[in-house]
Design an enzyme around this catalytic site. Structure first.
Site, PDB file in Angstrom:
ATOM      1  N   VAL A   1     -16.548   5.415 -57.373  1.00 50.44           N
ATOM      2  CA  VAL A   1     -17.359   4.255 -57.713  1.00 50.44           C
ATOM      3  C   VAL A   1     -18.847   4.460 -57.426  1.00 50.44           C
ATOM      4  CG1 VAL A   1     -17.242   3.017 -55.502  1.00 50.44           C
ATOM      5  CG2 VAL A   1     -17.279   1.718 -57.647  1.00 50.44           C
ATOM      6  N   TYR A   2     -19.229   5.480 -56.666  1.00 50.05           N
ATOM      7  CA  TYR A   2     -20.639   5.719 -56.370  1.00 50.05           C
ATOM      8  C   TYR A   2     -21.367   6.105 -57.662  1.00 50.05           C
ATOM      9  CZ  TYR A   2     -19.334   6.012 -51.395  1.00 50.05           C
ATOM     10  OH  TYR A   2     -18.852   5.765 -50.129  1.00 50.05           O
ATOM     11  N   GLY A   3     -22.246   5.209 -58.101  1.00 46.02           N
ATOM     12  CA  GLY A   3     -22.968   5.457 -59.346  1.00 46.02           C
ATOM     13  C   GLY A   3     -22.059   5.551 -60.543  1.00 46.02           C
TER      14      GLY A   3
ATOM     15  N   LYS B   1     -12.764   8.897 -52.986  1.00 49.09           N
ATOM     16  CA  LYS B   1     -12.037   7.643 -52.788  1.00 49.09           C
ATOM     17  C   LYS B   1     -11.664   7.016 -54.119  1.00 49.09           C
ATOM     18  CE  LYS B   1     -15.247   6.782 -48.984  1.00 49.09           C
ATOM     19  NZ  LYS B   1     -16.409   7.424 -49.632  1.00 49.09           N
TER      20      LYS B   1
END
Length: 336
Positions: A52-54, A79
Site C-alpha cells: 500500500v505504500y505509494g 505487508k
C-alpha cells in the site's frame, strides 16, 4: 551493525530495519537507492515495505534496486491488507485478496520469494482461520518464508498464535507495533505476548514522526513549519502537536537531550538506541525523507546506552497504566 534472531526463528536480521514508506513519494528513487546502498554498507540486511505504500511505488523502487543487489543477503519484508484497487476484494486479509496481493508484490519487487509477509492490520471481516490458513499455504508454496502481523491487539495476536498452533500452521514470527519513548502502550499486552510466544518485535515510528528527532525541547510553543507534527495538527491521530505537547513529553525530551550531550550522540540516536536495548525488541524500523536524516539514524548502531541512562529514560517515559495493569504491578511474584 549487530544482527539478531527474529523471535524463535533461525532467521538473522540486522538490529536496525530500513523502512521504505517514503520511497517513490517524498523520497525520490535516486535518493532511495542511495539509502539502500548505505544501509547495506553499514551492515544492514533487513528492509521493510508494504504494497500500500505509494500504491505499490515503494515496492517497485525497492525491486529495481534489488535487481542489482545480492538478494540472498537481504531479508525482505512486505505487508498485505491495504486497498489496492476499486474492487470489493481488493483489500483485507481474505484468501482471494491475499493470493492476488502476494503475486503482485512479487512482481513489483522482482523476486521469487518474500522473506517476511505481514498482515498490515487485523481484518475483523475475515475468519482468523482463513487468514492464517492462507499464510500457511503461501509458506508451503515457497513464495513466503516467514509470516508476521502488524497493528493487532493483544487478544487478536494471542488467538492467532493459538489457532495456528492448534491447526499445525505456520505461526507468526514477529509483530510490528507502534512503540517508542512516547508510545509505550504495547508493553501492556503486546510485548508480553511476543516474549512468551517467541515473536520478534520490529517497531514502527521509533521517533514518533520527529518528536524524538532532536527538533523539539521544553519551551517549544508550536510545531516546526513543514514537519509531520505540523501536518498532523488538528486531528487526534498520528504525531499531532495537541496530542504530545505535554509535560511527559518535555520530561522525555529533557532526558534525551541530556543523555545525547553526555554520550556525544544525537537525540534521535539515543531514542533509537533505547528501543534497540528494550526487552523483546529485535529491530526498530528507521525511515527518513532525506539522506541527512538517514545517516543520523544509522548512527544508532554499534554502541550501547549504560544502565543509568536506560533507567532514566524508562522513568522519564513512564505512563499511567489503566486497570487492571496498575493493580497487577503490586502483585508481581516473579520479576522479569
Amino acid at each position: 551493525m549487530e544482527h539478531r534472531y527474529l523471535g524463535r526463528t533461525g532467521l538473522r536480521v540486522s538490529e536496525l530495519c530500513l523502512g521504505t514508506m517514503t520511497f517513490g513519494q517524498s523520497t525520490d528513487e535516486a535518493t532511495s537507492h542511495k539509502m539502500l546502498d548505505r544501509f547495506v554498507e553499514a551492515g544492514g540486511t533487513f528492509v521493510d515495505t508494504a504494497d500500500v505504500y505509494g500504491a505499490g511505488s515503494s515496492e517497485e523502487v525497492v525491486g529495481r534496486w534489488l535487481s542489482s543487489a545480492n538478494r540472498d543477503h537481504i531479508v525482505l519484508a512486505t505487508k498485505v491488507y491495504g486497498q489496492m484497487g476499486p474492487g470489493q476484494n481488493d483489500t483485507g486479509a481474505g484468501r482471494k485478496h491475499m493470493m492476488a496481493a502476494v503475486e503482485a508484490s512479487l512482481r513489483r519487487l522482482g523476486t521469487d520469494y518474500i522473506d517476511l509477509y505481514q498482515v498490515h492490520v487485523f481484518d475483523d471481516g475475515t475468519p482468523m482461520e482463513e487468514t492464517l490458513g492462507t499464510l500457511d499455504r503461501l509458506v508451503q508454496s515457497g513464495k513466503v518464508r516467514y509470516v508476521g502481523a502488524s497493528n493487532y491487539t493483544g487478544w487478536q495476536l494471542q488467538k492467532s498464535v493459538d489457532v495456528a498452533r492448534h491447526n499445525g500452521w505456520e505461526p507468526f514470527s514477529c509483530l510490528q507495533p507502534l512503540y517508542n519513548l512516547l508510545d509505550r502502550d504495547a508493553e501492556l499486552e503486546l510485548v508480553p505476548v511476543c516474549e512468551r510466544e517467541g515473536l520478534g518485535l520490529i517497531t514502527w515510528s521509533p521517533l514518533r514522526g520527529g518528536w524524538l528527532s532532536g527538533r523539539y525541547r521544553r519551551g517549544a510553543g508550536s510545531a516546526a513549519a513543514g514537519s509531520r507534527v505540523a501536518e498532523a495538527s488538528g486531528n487526534d491521530n498520528g504525531e499531532s502537536w495537541e496530542r504530545y505537547a505535554n509535560d511527559r513529553t518535555w520530561t522525555v525530551l529533557d532526558a534525551l537531550h541530556d543523555i545525547a550531550e553526555s554520550t556525544r550522540h544525537t537525540v534521535a540516536q539515543v531514542a533509537l538506541r533505547w528501543l534497540v536495548q528494550r526487552p523483546g525488541v529485535t529491530a526498530p524500523i528507521i525511515g527518513a525523507r532525506t539522506l541527512e536524516q538517514f545517516d543520523d539514524n544509522l548512527g544508532a548502531a554499534g554502541w550501547s546506552l549504560g544502565p543509568e541512562d536506560m533507567a532514566r529514560l524508562d522513568e522519564a517515559s513512564e505512563f499511567t497504566r489503566p486497570y487492571p495493569y496498575a493493580l497487577l504491578r503490586s502483585f508481581v511474584r516473579r520479576p522479569g
